[in-house]
Scaffold this motif. Structure first.
Motif, PDB file in Angstrom:
ATOM      1  N   LEU A   1     -25.679 -21.773  15.492  1.00 25.11           N
ATOM      2  CA  LEU A   1     -24.321 -21.393  15.735  1.00 25.11           C
ATOM      3  C   LEU A   1     -23.942 -20.078  15.324  1.00 25.11           C
ATOM      4  N   ILE A   2     -24.126 -19.580  14.196  1.00 25.51           N
ATOM      5  CA  ILE A   2     -23.786 -18.360  13.700  1.00 25.51           C
ATOM      6  C   ILE A   2     -24.420 -17.424  14.584  1.00 25.51           C
ATOM      7  N   TRP A   3     -25.840 -17.616  14.886  1.00 22.01           N
ATOM      8  CA  TRP A   3     -26.675 -16.706  15.576  1.00 22.01           C
ATOM      9  C   TRP A   3     -26.056 -16.567  17.004  1.00 22.01           C
ATOM     10  N   GLN A   4     -25.861 -17.463  17.580  1.00 24.06           N
ATOM     11  CA  GLN A   4     -25.436 -17.569  19.026  1.00 24.06           C
ATOM     12  C   GLN A   4     -24.093 -17.066  19.246  1.00 24.06           C
ATOM     13  N   PHE A   5     -23.358 -17.432  18.275  1.00 24.65           N
ATOM     14  CA  PHE A   5     -21.618 -16.755  18.246  1.00 24.65           C
ATOM     15  C   PHE A   5     -21.736 -15.476  18.297  1.00 24.65           C
ATOM     16  N   THR A   6     -22.533 -14.801  17.260  1.00 24.20           N
ATOM     17  CA  THR A   6     -22.514 -13.345  16.996  1.00 24.20           C
ATOM     18  C   THR A   6     -23.096 -12.621  18.232  1.00 24.20           C
ATOM     19  N   ASN A   7     -24.120 -13.385  18.741  1.00 29.72           N
ATOM     20  CA  ASN A   7     -24.591 -12.556  20.000  1.00 29.72           C
ATOM     21  C   ASN A   7     -23.889 -12.379  21.256  1.00 29.72           C
ATOM     22  N   ILE A   8     -23.186 -13.596  21.357  1.00 28.21           N
ATOM     23  CA  ILE A   8     -22.363 -13.781  22.541  1.00 28.21           C
ATOM     24  C   ILE A   8     -20.982 -12.927  22.344  1.00 28.21           C
TER      25      ILE A   8
ATOM     26  N   VAL B   1     -21.779 -21.169  23.044  1.00 29.98           N
ATOM     27  CA  VAL B   1     -22.373 -21.687  21.883  1.00 29.98           C
ATOM     28  C   VAL B   1     -22.707 -22.843  21.724  1.00 29.98           C
ATOM     29  N   LEU B   2     -21.715 -23.850  21.882  1.00 30.94           N
ATOM     30  CA  LEU B   2     -22.149 -25.124  21.906  1.00 30.94           C
ATOM     31  C   LEU B   2     -23.106 -25.771  22.718  1.00 30.94           C
ATOM     32  N   ILE B   3     -22.997 -25.275  23.961  1.00 29.12           N
ATOM     33  CA  ILE B   3     -23.907 -26.055  24.939  1.00 29.12           C
ATOM     34  C   ILE B   3     -25.264 -25.228  24.615  1.00 29.12           C
TER      35      ILE B   3
ATOM     36  N   ILE C   1     -10.305  -5.312  15.313  1.00 29.67           N
ATOM     37  CA  ILE C   1      -9.908  -6.879  15.949  1.00 29.67           C
ATOM     38  C   ILE C   1     -11.232  -7.285  16.464  1.00 29.67           C
ATOM     39  N   ALA C   2     -11.888  -6.496  17.285  1.00 26.03           N
ATOM     40  CA  ALA C   2     -12.883  -6.744  18.213  1.00 26.03           C
ATOM     41  C   ALA C   2     -14.025  -7.582  17.150  1.00 26.03           C
ATOM     42  N   GLY C   3     -14.330  -6.945  15.806  1.00 31.55           N
ATOM     43  CA  GLY C   3     -15.126  -7.579  15.035  1.00 31.55           C
ATOM     44  C   GLY C   3     -14.836  -8.353  14.055  1.00 31.55           C
ATOM     45  N   LEU C   4     -13.561  -8.681  13.973  1.00 34.29           N
ATOM     46  CA  LEU C   4     -13.007  -9.499  12.977  1.00 34.29           C
ATOM     47  C   LEU C   4     -13.480 -10.820  13.255  1.00 34.29           C
ATOM     48  N   PRO C   5     -13.718 -11.707  14.228  1.00 33.26           N
ATOM     49  CA  PRO C   5     -14.071 -13.019  14.462  1.00 33.26           C
ATOM     50  C   PRO C   5     -15.597 -13.205  13.937  1.00 33.26           C
ATOM     51  N   THR C   6     -16.744 -12.312  14.181  1.00 31.38           N
ATOM     52  CA  THR C   6     -17.863 -12.453  13.709  1.00 31.38           C
ATOM     53  C   THR C   6     -18.048 -11.965  11.973  1.00 31.38           C
ATOM     54  N   MET C   7     -17.113 -11.101  11.456  1.00 28.99           N
ATOM     55  CA  MET C   7     -17.210 -10.926  10.181  1.00 28.99           C
ATOM     56  C   MET C   7     -16.658 -12.110   9.438  1.00 28.99           C
TER      57      MET C   7
END
Length: 284
Positions: free
Chosen positions: A206-213, A88-90, A257-263
């Motif tokens: 950042l939000i877009w990339q994190f969600t996609n990745i 995400v950062l790169i 658990i898998a979806g918690l970070p994006t939520m």
């Protein structure tokens, strides 16, 4: 009075119905994850659990089997963290520099180059699986987290470049020209003028990339090895692992658990995402 407010009532009614259908699967996952096997068999899908039972969450996290590996989702979760954060950062930083160049330091053929880069936004990722696997093999990054980071950086570069380029075209050129007249160079203008004005589009990207990745499954299953699988692959393996009795509560807990970070990202930073879009992130 009622007739005057009828359009507003109709709009809110449609929105409430849409929200209900959208949130219903999440509700089912949550309530099922807190039920034990007896409650699942005897109750109905929408019934509340008699008590909060976190046993299924513990099993999903640390001891549930994903194929022959019975370590739960924990190793897959940390693989996704190790993969997603640098990717995400790169990709965001790379897209910011590309957008800065293509909008404020145009050169001959820059518009053509940007047009070719846009193909990456609309190209289906399935067509790059074979050439990407060959590139990873040549670089010695096959079946590794480093390879997944590289894949996601390249796959997300077209989108991040589009976001930043369209946003930076709205920045007054007078600011950049004045900095040039004062002797500021390429990087000083970028860090002192452009980056401080980029907070809205940075949050969007950042939000877009994190969600996609984080939610990606295709690259994860195609390019990961036994010890580098992301959480989406681990969740799929857990759901498809055969056993004598299907543990729906464990599967539901694993899905949450898998979806918690994006939520959490959208709950904590969703307002910045909306503000960034309205600030010009998708202007043509």
């Amino acid at each position: 009075m009622i007739a005057k407010n009828l359009p507003r009532i109709a709009i809110y009614s449609v929105l409430l119905i849409a929200a209900f259908f959208f949130l219903a699967p999440l509700y089912v996952m949550l309530v099922t994850s807190f039920k034990d096997a007896e409650q699942i068999r005897s109750g109905n899908l929408l019934s509340l659990p008699s008590s909060l039972n976190f046993e299924s969450w513990q099993l999903a996290w640390s001891t549930a089997c994903t194929g022959v590996d019975c370590r739960g989702l924990k190793p897959y979760f940390w693989n996704s963290v190790i993969m997603a954060v640098p990717a995400v950062l790169i990709s965001t930083a790379w897209g910011a520099i590309n957008g800065y160049v293509l909008s404020m330091w145009k050169f001959k053929g820059s518009e053509v180059l940007f047009g070719f880069m846009l193909f990456g936004v609309f190209m289906p990722f399935q067509v790059v699986l074979l050439p990407m696997s060959q590139v990873l093999g040549f670089l010695g990054l096959s079946s590794s987290l480093g390879g997944l980071v590289l894949v996601h950086c390249i796959a997300g570069l077209a989108g991040t470049t589009l976001f930043f380029r369209n946003y930076y075209t709205a920045i007054p050129k007078e600011l950049v020209n004045a900095a040039r007249m004062d002797g500021a160079g390429f990087w000083r203008i970028f860090w002192r003028i452009v980056v401080p004005m980029s907070t809205p589009i940075l949050m969007v990207t950042l939000i877009w990339q994190f969600t996609n990745i984080w939610n990606d499954f295709l690259f994860g299953v195609a390019f990961s090895g036994a010890d580098s699988k992301p959480i989406t692959v681990g969740l799929n393996n857990m759901a498809n692992t055969s056993s004598s009795v299907k543990s729906y509560n464990v599967d539901m807990a694993a899905a949450v658990i898998a979806g918690l970070p994006t939520m959490l990202v959208y709950v904590l930073a969703g307002q910045y995402f909306v503000k960034g879009l309205t600030a010009g992130a998708v202007k043509g």
